[in-house]
Design a protein around this motif. Structure first.
Motif, PDB file in Angstrom:
ATOM      1  N   ASN A  81       0.830  -1.200   0.000  1.00 31.83           N
ATOM      2  CA  ASN A  81       0.000   0.000   0.000  1.00 31.83           C
ATOM      3  C   ASN A  81       0.871   1.259   0.000  1.00 31.83           C
ATOM      4  O   ASN A  81       0.644   2.192  -0.767  1.00 31.83           O
ATOM      5  N   GLU A  82       1.882   1.257   0.861  1.00 30.51           N
ATOM      6  CA  GLU A  82       2.785   2.411   0.928  1.00 30.51           C
ATOM      7  C   GLU A  82       3.458   2.662  -0.415  1.00 30.51           C
ATOM      8  O   GLU A  82       3.551   3.796  -0.874  1.00 30.51           O
ATOM      9  N   SER A  99      -7.783   3.171  -1.575  1.00 29.54           N
ATOM     10  CA  SER A  99      -7.070   1.908  -1.422  1.00 29.54           C
ATOM     11  C   SER A  99      -7.835   0.993  -0.475  1.00 29.54           C
ATOM     12  O   SER A  99      -8.408   1.462   0.516  1.00 29.54           O
ATOM     13  N   GLU A 101      -6.632  -0.725   1.660  1.00 33.85           N
ATOM     14  CA  GLU A 101      -5.934  -0.680   2.951  1.00 33.85           C
ATOM     15  C   GLU A 101      -6.285   0.544   3.793  1.00 33.85           C
ATOM     16  O   GLU A 101      -5.950   0.604   4.957  1.00 33.85           O
ATOM     17  N   ASP A 102      -6.851   1.567   3.162  1.00 34.91           N
ATOM     18  CA  ASP A 102      -7.114   2.822   3.890  1.00 34.91           C
ATOM     19  C   ASP A 102      -8.602   3.074   4.034  1.00 34.91           C
ATOM     20  O   ASP A 102      -9.338   3.079   3.039  1.00 34.91           O
ATOM     21  N   GLU A 103      -9.003   3.298   5.284  1.00 32.85           N
ATOM     22  CA  GLU A 103     -10.412   3.556   5.608  1.00 32.85           C
ATOM     23  C   GLU A 103     -10.969   4.722   4.780  1.00 32.85           C
ATOM     24  O   GLU A 103     -12.052   4.660   4.229  1.00 32.85           O
ATOM     25  N   ILE A 106      -7.764   9.096  -0.036  1.00 34.16           N
ATOM     26  CA  ILE A 106      -6.642  10.037   0.102  1.00 34.16           C
ATOM     27  C   ILE A 106      -6.837  11.148  -0.925  1.00 34.16           C
ATOM     28  O   ILE A 106      -6.930  10.884  -2.128  1.00 34.16           O
TER      29      ILE A 106
END
Ligand code: AFP
Length: 340
Positions: A81-82, A99, A101-103, A106
């Motif tokens: 993810n990073e 993503s 992975e991210d709530e 962005i």
């Protein structure tokens, strides 16, 4: 295929050359999309290298633990993810990223913003990492409506509005499958060159397949049409041979096989999960986009998957995708149930 000629092939269609060729068909293009894609390709190469090293990493410390150098090791899905977030932001061509992975979505800071929104699952099938099963990255690309302002609505659009979609499979080889809206092409990473080379030009899914792919462990909770379809796959009543069952449990690998060999992949709704399991924005839409571009279909049990309008970024939907005729059968079963 002429393998001898192939071994000495010197005129390689790399993914960069392919994308630049496509770009030249649009004289108004300023190359922004090609730049964005080159950053996605870089992310895929990075994750491929990390996945290849995953087994080896165990020798020096487990993911999430500290290795012999005393450094904290990142889990592969967190690392992936990073890598993708940084590659996408640094392209200077993105404005909103979603993503798995991210709530939260962005929103890229104004000085680094471009006109594209990217939705992605950086490492789908990550529960398979430890046993070496193929896993992958899935992505879809939208264009922002108003270049001046980035809003969440820009990614809450139906899948049919996507400009491009693709996946990269980290398996026995590393394969990137891409559609920019005019067919589907597959590229394989040549590790000696560090380049993705066009190996599967103009992929077309067989009109009807011999394989069905589903987690049968959920069968007791299925709805009528799903249960009827799977029953027909095993005990056909029209004289056709029974279909084979293949299920890896890693969407990229299951969809890749479906695309190349034909058949149908389903993750239906069931009593326990009325919306299925798979996520609309970065699993259902990109894979549906590729299927349609390859001549197949994708259906939610209610409608064409690419017509769905998501209300939330991590929304889920049931999905039936694959060979045109097989999905047509599923649609007929749902239509019959609605009538009854
Ligand atoms: P993980 O990322 O948790 O391994 O989930 C993978 C996945 O989202 C998708 O790749 C598979 O098709 C699906 O889940 C498999 O789900 P089941 O384990 O419920 O069959």
């Amino acid at each position: 295929m002429d393998h001898e000629a192939d071994a000495f092939r010197t005129d390689l269609m790399t993914i960069t050359r392919f994308v630049l060729n496509e770009q030249s068909k649009h004289p108004e293009s300023r190359g922004d999309f090609s730049i964005l894609l080159s950053h996605i390709v870089l992310g895929c190469k990075f994750v491929c290298a990390a996945v290849n090293k995953a087994g080896l990493a165990k020798l020096i410390g487990l993911a999430g633990e500290t290795n012999v150098q005393g450094e904290e090791q990142k889990k592969l899905d967190v690392l992936s993810n990073e890598v993708f977030v940084k590659a996408l932001v640094s392209s200077g061509r993105t404005c909103i990223l979603v993503s798995e992975e991210d709530e939260e979505a962005i929103i890229v800071e104004p000085s680094k913003r471009g006109k594209y929104c990217v939705v992605f699952d950086p490492l789908d099938g990550s529960s398979n990492i430890d046993c070496g099963v193929s896993i992958g990255t899935i992505f879809g690309i939208y264009m922002i409506k108003d270049a001046g302002e980035a809003r969440l609505e820009d990614v809450l659009q139906p899948g049919k509005n996507m400009l491009a979609a693709g996946y990269c499979m980290y398996g026995s080889s590393c394969t990137l499958v891409l559609s920019t809206g005019s067919g589907v092409n597959g590229f394989t990473l040549d590790p000696s060159l560090g380049e993705f080379i066009l190996t599967h030009p103009d992929i077309k899914i067989p009109k009807k397949g011999k394989i069905y792919s589903v987690n049968e462990g959920n069968a007791k909770n299925w709805d009528g049409p799903t249960a009827k379809f799977v029953e027909k796959c095993k005990f056909p009543t029209d004289g056709s041979p029974a279909k084979s069952l293949r299920y890896i449990g890693s969407m990229v690998a299951d969809v890749h096989r479906t695309l190349l060999y034909g058949g149908v992949f389903l993750y239906p709704a069931d009593k326990k999960s009325p919306n299925g399991k798979l996520r609309v924005l970065y699993e259902v839409f990109p894979m549906s986009f590729l299927m349609e571009q390859a001549g197949g279909q994708s259906f939610t049990g209610k409608e064409r998957a690419l017509d769905l309008v998501p209300k939330k970024i991590h929304e889920r939907s049931p999905i039936f995708l694959g060979s045109y005729d097989d999905v047509e059968e599923i649609k007929a079963l749902y239509a019959a149930e609605e009538k009854a």
